[in-house]
Design an enzyme around this catalytic site. Sequence first.
Site, short mmCIF file in Angstrom:
data_model
loop_
_atom_site.label_atom_id
_atom_site.label_comp_id
_atom_site.label_asym_id
_atom_site.label_seq_id
_atom_site.Cartn_x
_atom_site.Cartn_y
_atom_site.Cartn_z
N LYS A 226 -7.49 -2.14 4.56
CA LYS A 226 -6.20 -1.51 4.85
C LYS A 226 -5.67 -2.00 6.20
CE LYS A 226 -4.26 3.02 6.10
NZ LYS A 226 -4.60 4.46 6.32
N ASP A 231 1.03 3.71 11.96
CA ASP A 231 1.41 4.70 10.95
C ASP A 231 2.10 5.88 11.62
OD1 ASP A 231 1.71 6.28 8.73
OD2 ASP A 231 -0.39 6.90 8.65
N LYS A 238 4.46 12.20 11.40
CA LYS A 238 3.33 12.85 12.06
C LYS A 238 3.80 13.51 13.36
CE LYS A 238 -0.14 9.32 10.75
NZ LYS A 238 -1.11 10.13 10.03
N ARG A 312 -3.32 4.33 0.64
CA ARG A 312 -3.79 4.16 -0.75
C ARG A 312 -2.78 3.41 -1.60
NH1 ARG A 312 -4.57 10.46 -1.21
NH2 ARG A 312 -4.82 10.02 1.01
#
Length: 460
Positions: A226, A231, A238, A312
Site C-alpha cells: 500500500k 491520507d 480525519k 483496501r
Amino acid sequence: MTFAAASAAALPLHVLRPEELAAFRRGAGKAWAGWLTGFEAGLGEVRLLPGPGGAVAGAVAGYGTAQARRRLRFGLAKAVAALPGGDWRLEGNLSADERREAALGWLLAGYRFDRYRPGRQPAAAPRLVCPEGLDAGRLIAMAEGEVLTRDLINTPAQDMGPGELEVVLNSLARRFGAKVAVTSGEALLARNFPMIHAVGRASPRAPRLLDMSWGERGPKLTLVGKGVCFDTGGLNLKPSSGMSLMKKDMGGAATVMGLAQMIMALDLPLRLRVLIPAVENVIAGNALKPKDILTSRKGLTVEVNDTDAEGRLVLADALAHACEDKPDLLVSMATLTGAARVAVGPDLAPYYCDDAGLAAALEAGAATGFDPVWRMPFHDAYESVIEPGIADLDNAPGYGFAGSITAALFLRRFVDVPRYVHFDIYGHTPSDQPARPKGAVGQGARALLGALPQALGLKA
C-alpha cells in the site's frame, strides 16, 4: 552498514548474565573489580574497562535475565550507544541465535535519520566484528533493507509522494538489474485500474501503479504494498490527531521495497514482482465521495461508505492484477486498520493466511529474524458484513467489530491464487527501543525473508 574486519585490535565486549558476574570478577575481570562496583549485568547495562594509561581496554555488557530478554527484543543493542567508536568483538557464553540477534541489533542500532539536519556531525559509531559462524552478508542485507524502509517512512509527504516513490523504485531496480513499468494518471482508467485512479485523482500528484520485476528462474513471488503517501481521509476528513502520522501510510510500500532489496541483494532463486499502488488521498472538487459505487478491475462493485478506508480500494486493483500472473505466493502489506493496533499493539505484525504450512514457515522466519508476527483469522462468518446489498462489497461496514478481519476479508475477495498472506502492519515505533528509535520501522519483512525457503521450496 557493515561489520568491522576481524583484527587483534578489536576491543572485547564481555557479555555477562547476572549469574556469570561473580565468576568473571574472580577471573578475567579481577583487575577491574573496582570498576564493576554496582554493576549487576542488567540487560544492556555497560561499564567501560580501563587499560594501561587509562585508555579503554574493553567493556562489560549485561545480558540480563531470560525474562528481561523475552520482554525486550535486541536488548543488548542498548549497550551500543554507551561504547566509544572503534572496533569491538563479542565475548561470552552466547548461542548462535543470541549472537545473531546481537549482531543484527548492533547494525540496526546504528540507524540515524538526519536528512533534515545536514549540519549534524554524529560521533564515530562503534563497529562490531561479525561473530564467528554467522552469515554476515545476510545480516547486512536485512539491516540495509530495513534502513530503506525506515528512510522512506520517515520522509515527510512533501518529499515522498507517488512520484518520489517511483524514483526510489527505479533506483532500486537499476541497482539490481530489475525492470519497472509505470501506469499513471488517466492511463489507469485506460488500463483498467479504476479504484487506484478514483482514490488518487483529487491530488495534483498523479496516482500510479508501480510494477517492478526481477529474476528469471524459480517460483514466482509477488509483493503488493500500500503506497498511500499521505491520507487526509478524503472527504471523510480525519481530525488533526488522526492525520499526524499519515506520512507513514505508505508503510506497506516501504516494507515490500525493503524486503525486495533483501531478496535481490541475496540473489535468491525466485522470480520477484513488486506492485505498489501509489496515491495521495486528498480533497478537491473531483474527490471520491461517500456512497459512490466503483467497479473494480476484477469486476466486483464496491460501495464507498468511508473515503478514509481507501487503502483496501487501491490494494484490491493491484491484487487482482497480481493474480493474473498466477504467482506461487502473493503477499500484501499495508498500514491498513487501527483495529489491528487495538488488537495487538504497535510491536506485533498481524497477518492473515489460510495455509497452515505457510503460517508455520512464517512463525519460524519470525523467530530467526527477530521479527514478531501474529496469525489472525480469515473468519468466514464475517463475510456477510462486507456485503452492503446495493453493491458487491462495502469498503467500510458499520459493524463496529473486527475491523482488521473485515478489511482482510475484503482484500481476499480480489485474490484467486491458492497461497496468499496479508499483513496489517503499523510501521511506527511510538518510543525509543533498542535498535528501533522512535519513528519508522519495518515489520514482517524479515519474517517473510526467513519463510521463503520453506514456503517456496528454495534451495538453501
